[in-house]
Design an enzyme around this catalytic site. Sequence first.
Site, PDB file in Angstrom:
ATOM      1  CG  ASP A 116      -2.083   0.736   1.138  1.00  0.00           C
ATOM      2  OD1 ASP A 116      -2.525   0.895  -0.015  1.00  0.00           O
ATOM      3  OD2 ASP A 116      -2.618   1.186   2.164  1.00  0.00           O
ATOM      4  CB  THR A 158     -18.790   6.767  -4.402  1.00  0.00           C
ATOM      5  OG1 THR A 158     -18.346   6.967  -3.059  1.00  0.00           O
ATOM      6  CG2 THR A 158     -20.123   6.039  -4.378  1.00  0.00           C
TER       7      THR A 158
END
Lengths: 690, 605
Positions: free
Chosen positions: A315, A389
């Site tokens: 990450d 989203t």
Amino acid sequence: MNNKSVLRSLGDPQILGDALVESFRKLSPQQQWKNPVMFVVYIGSMLTTLLWVLALNGEGQDPPQFILAITLWLWGTVLFANFAEAIAEGRSKAQAAFLRSAKRDIAAKKLDEPRHDANYSKVAGSSLRRGDVVLIEAGDFVPGDGEVIEGVASVDESAITGESAPVIRESGGDFSSVTGGTRVLSDWLVVRITANPGEAFLDRMIAMVENAKRQKTPNEIALTILLVALTLVFLMATVTLLPFSWYAVATSGSGQPITLTVLVALLVCLIPTTIGGLLSAIGVAGIGRMMQKNVIATSGRAVEAAGDIDVLLLDKTGTITLGNRQASAFIAVAGVTERELADAAQLASMADETPEGRSVVVLAKQKYGFRERDVQSLGATFVHFSAQTRMSGVNIEGRQIRKGAADAIRSHIEEQGGKFQPEFRKVVDDVARRGSTPLVVSEGTRVLGVIELKDIVKGGIKERFAELRQMGIKTIMITGDNRLTAAAIAAEAGVDDFLAEATPEAKLKLIRQYQAEGRLVAMTGDGTNDAPALAQADVAVAMNSGTQAAKEAGNMVDLDSNPTKLIEIVETGKQMLMTRGALTTFSIANDVAKYFAIIPAAFATTYPVLDVLNVMELATPASAILSAVIFNALIIVALIPLALKGIKYKPVGAATLLQNNLLVYGVGGLIVPFIGIKAIDLILVTLGLV
Amino acid sequence: MTSNSLLQIVFYMAVLIALAKPLGSYMAKIYDDEPVVINRWLAPFEAWIYRLSGVNPQQEMRWTDYAIALLVFNLLGGLAVFGLQSLQASLPLNPQNLPNVSPDSAFNTAVSFATNTNWQGYGGEVTMSYLTQMLGLTVQNFVSAATGMATLVALIRGFTRRKADIIGNFWVDMTRSTLYILMPLSLVLALVLVGQGVVQTFSPYQTVSLLERVSYEQPKLGADGVALQDASGKPELEAVEVKEQMIAVGPAASQVAIKQLGTNGGGFFNVNSAHPLENPTPLSNFLEMLSILLIPAALCYTFGMMVGDTRQGWAILAAMTLMLVALIFVTVPAEQSGNPAFSALGVDQIASAEQSGGNMEGKETRFGITNSALWAVVTTAASNGSVNAMHDSFTPIGGLVPMWLMQLGEVVFGGVGSGLYGMIMFAIVAVFVSGLMIGRTPEYLGKKIEAYEMKMAAITILIPPLMVLGGTALAVLLEVGKSSIFNPGAHGFSEVLYALSSAGNNNGSAFGGLSANTPFYNTLLGVVMLFSRYWLAVPVLAIAGALAAKKIVPVGPGTLPTHTPLFIVLLIGTVLMVGALTFVPALALGPVVEHLQMLGAVAAK
């Protein structure tokens, strides 16, 4: 438990003493049966003991002193192997005891309702079930693993991590998990318990430490098969020697057949006792070394798999870049003032509790003096960030303010029938090309501008990636950033590849794709949205600071929450394999010298011409056989430190590594016993023992 | 060693290695069903065979079905040979009216030929009818070789396939191996051999008048069959003059060709390729010797081609070649240097223009030292077992090498197919240990080597030593075993050890000096041969199945290359270590003691 105390335990007289006692306790047949190679030695020792008793009664083929000497050294061989295992376990047991001390039964304040100010009743921590909600106030111990749902507090986690500096735990975000046995130092937390009794993290750790020796890893099983096969071959080679020698005596008409004592001695010398005796110690010590590095693995299998990793997914945030991105500038589009943009950005970030969101609020305040507004009274409804989203915002006084990644905002605008101005793309790209993250702010169908979030790559990380590359591991940075930002940071950090605009689905897909190609994928992560990918990865290291979901999905937890720790995990995994491989080679190579010692001695009376093979010029047949047996026993002791520490791994490429290890342990294994056996023979002669 | 000898060895090796690539790539194309003229030309015939036998060539098998097909086919083959031997007196093509073979000998021979061992407890010309030789033994020479090749090809498919559960069709692999590889090569070789003088006829044995009559004296027997004695108690002698001799003939060339090419080794005549009608000239000798290693060497290249990296094949061929050459240079000088006991008798053992010198006991003068010793090494390196000299009469070290080559598990070239799959098992072990040493789960040709593969590879490596050592122990323990040993001392032990090493590794050559055509040895060796063939072939197929089901790990910087000199050294080391550590005690009591005693005897004088 910190590194120092673990290291000290190596020479701890308490552990040594316990290990000594344990070596004798392990003489039970059930214990011995688990290690086929040593079981053969065990049976052999019993046989020679019996022969010694017979010899004392005048029914021996050899003098009783000789049989006794052999017998004692054979039992010694068994005990030394037990000792190696016991000492490796001793270290782990000390760790388990330490962990258990943190796991006392804690009184918990169980809340009737999941609210800070609800009534609570005092219950025993061990009665808490998943889903219960508890209040933990300053000075209280955390009664079980859980997720903070309300409050912020500083927590002392030294019982688990050995790190004395307190850490902040708060609701929401990636720092919301607490571990049972830790202590809240200030303020209070409302925690939802996530583990049933006996399933908590601490329980898993203790079980792992205690069971380390019982779970054989796949490579260990395969190696055991090879060792058993070799043992069978040598068993056949020595057992058949008895009829061969009867025939030889009959046909040559001279000498005595080989005695049972000598046959057992030969067998024990030939079978791979060195690796057989140290095999489980190597495995236990490997898990122990991981713990010294503050990594808790849920299985030895995971540690071993770490040595095989081809691809590492990291990450970006917190791993490659320093902590969190900070808002550094507002770039308004034509027709919008920077002030308007800052205002909208601050409104949209009011409920955003992530450090990035806060930094937007802070920047707006610094630049334009906007104070935080009481959004509740304005009747605002917040739209929280979701992984799908990939934007958040606020609906306030009829305004729909959103902020998010450029393409997320674009689809948002287009959904509403608006149009995303193509020339705006350039502004976004410019920010991205600088390695910063552009966060687009929109109101309704209109783009207001961009918030620039700055990313800072950690110092020294590039060298770490170079090291991984040398190990043959491909590094891939995963980020929610757009491609341009990702590319800039990837180049700066020196990773091999990157996955930009990553959704949890995209991460999962990437892992599956690599796995389908036959590669072994490791992943480090801390967030809840990393959990599916962590579960899919072959080796998944969750940060201890991360969410409970991430920790449960991973098969290792790094207590230091240091994502580049994976390098050390890989090294430890490789060390475990290398130590086994090297000692196997060493063990087998040793047999050559042992043949030269024992064969001429065993047939000294039948075929004196075989004395030509006595190249070490050992004094007498008895001293030759005894020297070989003693060497075989002592080499186990001599190699215990190596088994516990493991062979050093250097990322120099497979072929060079193999060549080096073959030279040291293969060629070394051929030569060392010639010297060792000769030396022991000289000592025996000097002491007048033979 | 003479320079002439060196030249012959170098020439032999050069021709062998040069042929590996063309033949190897031809075989790879055959197995991959790529067009190479002959398999298009004979395609209708191949299809007709499948139709006739009800085989669907498109339907591939799981490893278990493949193994069952192999075992059933071999069982039927063995039964056919057993039946032919047991009934040959009533069957045609038996011009010498040879009687039926005894059940234990028939069992031994049936097993021996079905397992590609071709150990011969019998003497060909006095035991087997032409029909048995042709329909029984020669047919098995083809199909037992093809069985080995099919097993190998199935194993190779295990490496090349990913996530598959099928490894080919046994019947198709058998048919193609026989029809397109063994048959054409044998046909050519048989014709050349006939040209050199190898006999090929259905005529009965020929009686010829001797050009040089032989006269000698023999004890005179009374009516009761007991030797008569004169007044002083000495045996009464009578003069005998031999004027004619019976020459055994038969359809030999067709059998000799496949016997060499298929690493079978079972001779048409009792003395095998030492017989002038089986191996008449230096040229026939060279071709027969070349045929022994031809297919095993070429299969290495086939392997490389089929796994998509010819370097892998060359690496294995290099490992085999290095071991072979090293051992040639032990045996040839050992034989060339002769026997010190002969020197004491005044025998000239110095090589000169007239003679090859060295230890010529048991060797043919038309082959000399080099071609006899070279053949001995080559025939035991491969699991061929045909001989052109008597290994029993080699010097102790000269005899130790062939024995040890067999004990290495017949992986230095080895049998057609079986040698390479045996070597791949050693490669798996080598890869496993070296994989551990570099800290990575071992993989070979992209396939991870895990517990199951280790288990199967361990079985294949374990079985032959257990059979050899266990069998030898049994033979020297039991009176019925010891009574067949002609020679006293360590040499007698070497003879038993050699016989078991030969059967236990499916070689089939005999040291001699052991009367092995007894119910005890026929049964013991028969059982040993059975285990050593099928307890290896089945685990190999199991590995093929397991490997085929795995995915292929792509090569990365952490992958250990398996085509480098380092790996070749490691592979050789693994083979030699296992072979040496297992057999050192036994060899020490046999040939090593013999050698030391031979030197000691000279020193004493």
